[in-house]
Design a protein around this motif. Structure first.
Motif, PDB file in Angstrom:
ATOM      1  N   UNK A  50       0.829  -1.204   0.000  1.00 45.42           N
ATOM      2  CA  UNK A  50       0.000   0.000   0.000  1.00 45.42           C
ATOM      3  C   UNK A  50       0.863   1.253   0.000  1.00 45.42           C
ATOM      4  N   UNK A  51       1.914   1.253   0.806  1.00 46.23           N
ATOM      5  CA  UNK A  51       2.812   2.403   0.849  1.00 46.23           C
ATOM      6  C   UNK A  51       3.545   2.583  -0.475  1.00 46.23           C
ATOM      7  N   UNK A  52       3.984   1.450  -1.048  1.00 46.04           N
ATOM      8  CA  UNK A  52       4.684   1.523  -2.329  1.00 46.04           C
ATOM      9  C   UNK A  52       3.744   2.032  -3.416  1.00 46.04           C
ATOM     10  N   UNK A  53       2.484   1.562  -3.410  1.00 44.34           N
ATOM     11  CA  UNK A  53       1.526   2.010  -4.420  1.00 44.34           C
ATOM     12  C   UNK A  53       1.296   3.514  -4.318  1.00 44.34           C
ATOM     13  N   UNK A  55       3.396   5.755  -3.169  1.00 43.10           N
ATOM     14  CA  UNK A  55       4.603   6.434  -3.650  1.00 43.10           C
ATOM     15  C   UNK A  55       4.688   6.390  -5.170  1.00 43.10           C
ATOM     16  N   UNK A  56       4.384   5.223  -5.743  1.00 46.59           N
ATOM     17  CA  UNK A  56       4.421   5.096  -7.197  1.00 46.59           C
ATOM     18  C   UNK A  56       3.367   5.991  -7.849  1.00 46.59           C
ATOM     19  N   UNK A  57       2.170   6.042  -7.254  1.00 36.39           N
ATOM     20  CA  UNK A  57       1.115   6.866  -7.809  1.00 36.39           C
ATOM     21  C   UNK A  57       1.543   8.327  -7.853  1.00 36.39           C
ATOM     22  N   UNK A  87      -4.300   4.713 -12.705  1.00 43.17           N
ATOM     23  CA  UNK A  87      -4.847   5.849 -11.975  1.00 43.17           C
ATOM     24  C   UNK A  87      -4.177   7.152 -12.403  1.00 43.17           C
ATOM     25  N   UNK A  88      -2.930   7.066 -12.850  1.00 43.38           N
ATOM     26  CA  UNK A  88      -2.222   8.252 -13.324  1.00 43.38           C
ATOM     27  C   UNK A  88      -2.566   8.574 -14.779  1.00 43.38           C
TER      28      UNK A  88
END
Length: 409
Positions: A50-53, A55-57, A87-88
């Motif tokens: 979740x944290x990585x997602x 940050x990537x987002x 999402x981006x």
């Protein structure tokens, strides 16, 4: 196969599918090589993902010339990268493993994740590699790095095999195609113990130079490593026995090798023939050297070694030469000498087996260029050639000495 264009929609039915050609850039790659990829550790926890997602987002929201995203199908990090990409508002291309011209079966943990990625994907590309072989997956990730302008690398604090963290200096090891570590911009996912590393664009001239200095190395399945070890050990033992018996026969003309059983199975007749020393020295000395190399290669593969393309091509050429030599020796034994050496027959068998499976390995990993249909057929029916070879040898032996075999009935 013609390259399909983007479909403009999502969903598995809308995703365009084509082969991934390293060096033969996709539409997005040709427009300034604007491709984003992600690599990293598997097996990350849900909270970490979740944290990585997040940050990537955040990073994917930044403008980057409309760059598309490229990811290898799998569970965990690839899925969160795919979600963040869509999402981006970016295009997502999913790379699937292939066996010939059809997708290969993914390991069970990756299958459901691959289904979600296919729904998110706008394009699907096929790359010939074995998803169950860790070395093959590493090589596939290396190709992603080479084909991308920006790479996100995610790890859990321990060294990645390639690329990875350099423990001695506390720096990140440079990626293939990335000159030094000073181009890496770092961002920390607070609380997860995770680091996301983004590689900026690399000048084409520098990338070409680095690619020349760091060629891709290819590993192999453990089964293939064991096959090389076993065939080489059998061939080495046969060559050793024949060499010892040859020296005994040179020292004592009345010496009778243990494998001389009857007028047909007569190692003595074979060892005394001119064909037994084609190059001016006993043939089994070639086997002692060649099978030792094959044994070392197989042992290295079992230990995790990965070899460069020129080595695999050399191994293929060497086993091919050995197979051709064995075929010639077989015809001489059957139709000129008129006798057989059981140890020689064993060498004929294992040499052709090693050659064929080395060829299959090189076709599977793209070391040997070949038409897709040929590769697919060879990988679909891997036992056809060795089984046919054994049947041919047994048939020729049976028919050539049939009159003698009848006397034993």
């Amino acid at each position: 196969m013609p390259r399909p264009g983007p479909t403009g929609g999502t969903g598995a039915g809308a995703a365009a599918c084509d082969a991934f050609r390293p060096g033969g850039r996709s539409e997005d790659a040709r427009e300034g090589n604007a491709v984003i990829a992600v690599i990293g550790h598997g097996g990350l926890g849900d909270t970490t993902l979740e944290l990585v997602e997040a940050e990537l987002r955040a990073r994917l929201q930044r403008p980057a010339e409309g760059a598309a995203a490229l990811v290898r199908a799998g569970a965990g990090l690839p899925v969160v990268f795919g979600r963040a990409t869509r999402e981006a508002g970016r295009k997502l291309t999913v790379l699937l493993p292939a066996q010939g011209v059809v997708p290969a079966a993914l390991p069970e943990p990756d299958r459901r994740a691959a289904g979600e990625l296919l729904v998110l994907a706008e394009q699907v590309r096929l790359l010939a590699f074995d998803p169950a072989d860790r070395d093959a997956c590493v090589s596939a990730d290396e190709l992603l790095v080479k084909e991308s302008r920006t790479v996100f690398a995610v790890w859990d604090g321990f060294a990645l095999r390639r690329p990875g963290r350099h423990r001695a200096s506390g720096r990140l090891r440079p990626y293939p195609g990335d000159p030094g570590g000073d181009r890496l911009a770092r961002g920390l996912c607070t609380g997860a113990g995770m680091t996301v590393v983004e590689r900026g664009p690399v000048p084409a001239a520098v990338k070409s130079a680095d690619d020349a200095e760091a060629p891709v190395r290819v590993g192999a399945r453990r089964g293939f490593g064991w096959l090389l070890v076993i065939t080489a050990a059998l061939g080495l033992w046969a060559s050793f026995v024949i060499t010892v018996d040859k020296f005994e026969l040179l020292g004592d003309p009345d010496f009778v090798p243990a494998c001389s059983l009857n007028p047909v199975l007569s190692c003595t007749d074979v060892m005394r023939s001119e064909q037994a020393s084609v190059f001016g020295f006993p043939n089994p000395l070639i086997g002692l050297i060649a099978f030792a190399v094959l044994l070392g290669t197989g042992a290295g593969l079992l230990a995790g070694a990965r070899y460069r393309r020129w080595y695999w091509l050399g191994l293929n050429a060497g086993t091919l030469a050995g197979a051709v030599f064995c075929v010639w020796l077989m015809t001489q034994a059957l139709y000129d000498i008129g006798a057989l050496c059981l140890w020689c027959v064993l060498v004929w068998m294992v040499t052709v087996l090693a050659f064929w499976h080395t060829t299959l390995h090189n076709l599977r990993h793209g070391v040997l260029p070949a038409p897709r249909a040929l590769v697919a057929a060879a990988l679909e029916f891997p036992l056809v050639v060795p089984v046919t070879w054994c049947l041919v040898v047994l048939t020729l032996i049976g028919t050539r000495f049939w009159s003698y075999w009848q006397t034993l009935l």
